[in-house]
Design a protein around this motif. Structure first.
Motif, PDB file in Angstrom:
ATOM      1  N   VAL A 170      76.799  85.875   8.246  1.00 49.58           N
ATOM      2  CA  VAL A 170      78.253  85.945   8.423  1.00 49.58           C
ATOM      3  C   VAL A 170      78.936  85.046   7.392  1.00 49.58           C
ATOM      4  O   VAL A 170      79.929  85.433   6.759  1.00 49.58           O
ATOM      5  CB  VAL A 170      78.667  85.547   9.853  1.00 49.58           C
ATOM      6  N   ARG A 174      81.453  86.084   4.269  1.00 50.78           N
ATOM      7  CA  ARG A 174      82.776  85.450   4.162  1.00 50.78           C
ATOM      8  C   ARG A 174      82.928  84.742   2.817  1.00 50.78           C
ATOM      9  O   ARG A 174      83.959  84.871   2.137  1.00 50.78           O
ATOM     10  CB  ARG A 174      82.948  84.449   5.313  1.00 50.78           C
ATOM     11  N   GLU A 205      74.954  91.204  14.964  1.00 53.90           N
ATOM     12  CA  GLU A 205      75.198  90.526  13.687  1.00 53.90           C
ATOM     13  C   GLU A 205      76.158  91.323  12.819  1.00 53.90           C
ATOM     14  O   GLU A 205      77.083  90.766  12.209  1.00 53.90           O
ATOM     15  CB  GLU A 205      73.871  90.318  12.951  1.00 53.90           C
ATOM     16  N   GLN A 207      78.421  93.382  13.792  1.00 60.73           N
ATOM     17  CA  GLN A 207      79.758  93.299  14.379  1.00 60.73           C
ATOM     18  C   GLN A 207      80.428  91.976  14.004  1.00 60.73           C
ATOM     19  O   GLN A 207      81.631  91.930  13.706  1.00 60.73           O
ATOM     20  CB  GLN A 207      79.672  93.422  15.907  1.00 60.73           C
ATOM     21  N   GLN A 208      79.637  90.893  13.979  1.00 59.43           N
ATOM     22  CA  GLN A 208      80.182  89.574  13.587  1.00 59.43           C
ATOM     23  C   GLN A 208      80.643  89.578  12.128  1.00 59.43           C
ATOM     24  O   GLN A 208      81.689  89.020  11.796  1.00 59.43           O
ATOM     25  CB  GLN A 208      79.113  88.494  13.789  1.00 59.43           C
ATOM     26  N   LYS A 210      81.566  92.220  10.459  1.00 62.00           N
ATOM     27  CA  LYS A 210      82.759  93.072  10.439  1.00 62.00           C
ATOM     28  C   LYS A 210      83.996  92.278  10.867  1.00 62.00           C
ATOM     29  O   LYS A 210      85.056  92.342  10.223  1.00 62.00           O
ATOM     30  CB  LYS A 210      82.551  94.274  11.367  1.00 62.00           C
ATOM     31  N   ASP A 211      83.876  91.496  11.933  1.00 60.45           N
ATOM     32  CA  ASP A 211      85.004  90.689  12.419  1.00 60.45           C
ATOM     33  C   ASP A 211      85.409  89.618  11.411  1.00 60.45           C
ATOM     34  O   ASP A 211      86.595  89.282  11.281  1.00 60.45           O
ATOM     35  CB  ASP A 211      84.642  90.028  13.764  1.00 60.45           C
ATOM     36  N   ALA A 212      84.402  89.083  10.684  1.00 54.63           N
ATOM     37  CA  ALA A 212      84.665  87.973   9.750  1.00 54.63           C
ATOM     38  C   ALA A 212      85.362  88.435   8.476  1.00 54.63           C
ATOM     39  O   ALA A 212      86.232  87.739   7.946  1.00 54.63           O
ATOM     40  CB  ALA A 212      83.361  87.261   9.398  1.00 54.63           C
ATOM     41  N   ASN A 214      86.594  91.822   7.894  1.00 53.64           N
ATOM     42  CA  ASN A 214      87.506  92.974   8.077  1.00 53.64           C
ATOM     43  C   ASN A 214      87.367  93.988   6.933  1.00 53.64           C
ATOM     44  O   ASN A 214      88.294  94.193   6.144  1.00 53.64           O
ATOM     45  CB  ASN A 214      88.953  92.466   8.152  1.00 53.64           C
ATOM     46  N   GLN A 240      78.745 101.825  17.601  1.00 53.46           N
ATOM     47  CA  GLN A 240      78.813 100.364  17.612  1.00 53.46           C
ATOM     48  C   GLN A 240      79.811  99.808  16.583  1.00 53.46           C
ATOM     49  O   GLN A 240      80.488  98.817  16.855  1.00 53.46           O
ATOM     50  CB  GLN A 240      77.421  99.783  17.312  1.00 53.46           C
ATOM     51  N   LEU A 241      79.876 100.431  15.404  1.00 54.99           N
ATOM     52  CA  LEU A 241      80.631  99.830  14.301  1.00 54.99           C
ATOM     53  C   LEU A 241      81.824 100.651  13.824  1.00 54.99           C
ATOM     54  O   LEU A 241      82.635 100.154  13.049  1.00 54.99           O
ATOM     55  CB  LEU A 241      79.694  99.605  13.102  1.00 54.99           C
ATOM     56  N   ASP A 242      81.926 101.915  14.257  1.00 54.77           N
ATOM     57  CA  ASP A 242      82.970 102.814  13.774  1.00 54.77           C
ATOM     58  C   ASP A 242      82.883 102.924  12.246  1.00 54.77           C
ATOM     59  O   ASP A 242      83.785 102.505  11.518  1.00 54.77           O
ATOM     60  CB  ASP A 242      84.359 102.330  14.206  1.00 54.77           C
TER      61      ASP A 242
END
Length: 446
Positions: A170, A174, A205, A207-208, A210-212, A214, A240-242
């Motif tokens: 992650v 980033r 992982e 998903q994390q 993806k959130d971090a 965008n 799960q991730l679209d």
């Protein structure tokens, strides 16, 4: 070649109906039955096949087709349009962020070719879209993945953001985005971890990440050789991730085509790119209409032209055309042209892009072995400069020397000389036809 079995079956089926002056409902019923069997053999999802055949049958027995002057051709038009729609309808454009960099997450299972495809996509973005991408190595569980991406970066002269195997994926993602902003890269491609199968840790992982960061795009890399399994993988990742799009690898291999024909219909997500070989420049934008034309044996002239334009020098092409007109085309010119054609991809793949080539006399059952090109090159390179420019100098002694120098036989040398003379005659005829009528056949490199 991708879709080979499906392509042969469909072409054989539509050939029966093509020239008919009148098409009956029974004709359509028999044709759609064959289409259904061909698609199922190609490992296309059963529900997708059922819906596809139903749409063809409904449209093919409609008034528009039945009342037309060429109903057989109208039916083929319907099949092509539905096949195009099945694969997504139109080319799906790649996203561009309002504020750079555009962030692309590359996801998929191990073995699908994700890391290599990441490098291929970066290369395509730079060459075809004039972008300045950066790669990010976020697969910390497979040390070879980081090394592989760094090697690809060196080959492409492209920066790779890597922090080793002890860093948090992650944080790597980033930091890569932050670095891309500082260094003014307009794209950053994040190569994420894969697994041998889908599990909670992997998805958590991803998903994390993806959130971090965008991401603007989440591309799922899928091995088209896995058929229906590829569709199941696509469904799981999408839930799960679209995901925003699919990149198919190994579409040049011995694949039945089920994945390419099922993924859009099952997941609703478009196929954005297709890997057509192992080299770093062998990733193509996926054009549903062009692919439908290839499957139905109608060729793919636009892709052929695009390939040629990237490989051919325009000045050389004009000089070549002039030589063809006055029959002064030499073995040296031939050697140059072979090099350019080789760079465009495998010969059988190029042939399939030429409309009607599969029906040309003598070409229906020809299998092209790219190794044959190596033999031809060896023979030409074993000639002296004078021999290349004037093959009429060839006598028994010269042929024997050339055969020995190229590791071939005298009969192979004779065969090449004969084919070369026949090719020169054909080229001159084609050039003359073009000159007289203002149109006519034109080689892709001209």
């Amino acid at each position: 070649m991708a879709f080979e079995g499906l392509s042969d079956r469909l072409q054989e089926t539509i050939k029966k109906i093509k020239g008919k002056g009148k098409v009956t409902e029974q004709d359509v019923k028999e044709m759609t039955r064959e289409v259904r069997l061909a698609l199922l053999e190609a490992d296309v999802n059963f529900k997708v096949v059922k819906d596809f055949v139903k749409r063809i049958r409904e449209r093919a027995v409609g008034q528009e087709v039945m009342d037309s002057l060429t109903p057989g051709q109208q039916v083929i038009k319907v099949v092509k349009e539905e096949l195009t729609e099945l694969m997504g309808g139109n080319e799906s454009k790649i996203a561009v962020a309002k504020r750079p960099p555009t962030v692309i997450m590359m996801v998929g299972l191990q073995g699908a070719g994700k890391t290599t495809t990441t490098g291929k996509l970066a290369n395509l973005l730079r060459k075809s879209y004039n972008r300045n991408p950066m790669l990010a190595a976020a697969d910390v569980y497979r040390p070879a993945a980081i090394q592989q991406l760094e090697t690809l970066g060196k080959q492409l002269s492209m920066p790779v953001h890597a922090e080793g195997t002890d860093a948090d994926p992650v944080d790597i993602a980033r930091n890569a985005v932050a670095r891309a902003k500082e260094e003014h890269h307009d794209y950053v491609l994040i190569d994420t971890a894969g697994r041998l199968h889908i599990d909670g840790d992997l998805m958590g992982e991803l998903q994390q990440i993806k959130d971090a960061v965008n991401p603007d795009e989440i591309f799922l890399v899928v091995d088209s050789m896995t058929g229906q399994d590829a569709v199941n993988v696509a469904e799981s990742f999408d839930e799960q991730l679209d995901v925003s799009g699919v990149l198919l690898t190994k579409l040049d291999g011995d694949t039945r085509g089920g994945a390419a024909l099922s993924i859009k219909a099952v997941t609703g997500k478009p196929i954005k790119f297709a890997g057509m070989g192992e080299k770093l420049d062998q990733l193509e934008v996926f054009h549903p209409e062009r692919m439908a034309s290839r499957i139905l044996g109608m060729g793919d002239v636009l892709t052929l032209i695009e390939k040629a334009q990237t490989q051919v020098d325009e000045k050389q092409a004009k000089e070549l055309e002039s030589k063809m007109r006055n029959a002064s085309f030499t073995f040296e010119d031939f050697l140059e042209q072979m090099e350019q054609v080789k760079n465009m991809g495998p010969l059988d793949e190029i042939l399939n892009m030429i409309p009607g080539a599969n029906k040309m006399k003598g070409l229906q059952n020809v299998s092209f072995d790219d190794k044959q090109i190596v033999h031809v090159e060896a023979i030409i390179q074993s000639m002296t400069k004078h021999e290349r420019q004037d093959p009429s100098l060839m006598n028994a002694g010269r042929k024997k020397r050339i055969a020995k120098g190229s590791g071939t036989s005298v009969s192979e040398v004779n065969r090449l000389l004969k084919q070369f003379e026949e090719m020169k005659k054909m080229m001159k005829q084609m050039s003359n036809t073009k000159g007289k009528k203002g149109r006519g056949m034109k080689f892709p490199f001209m």
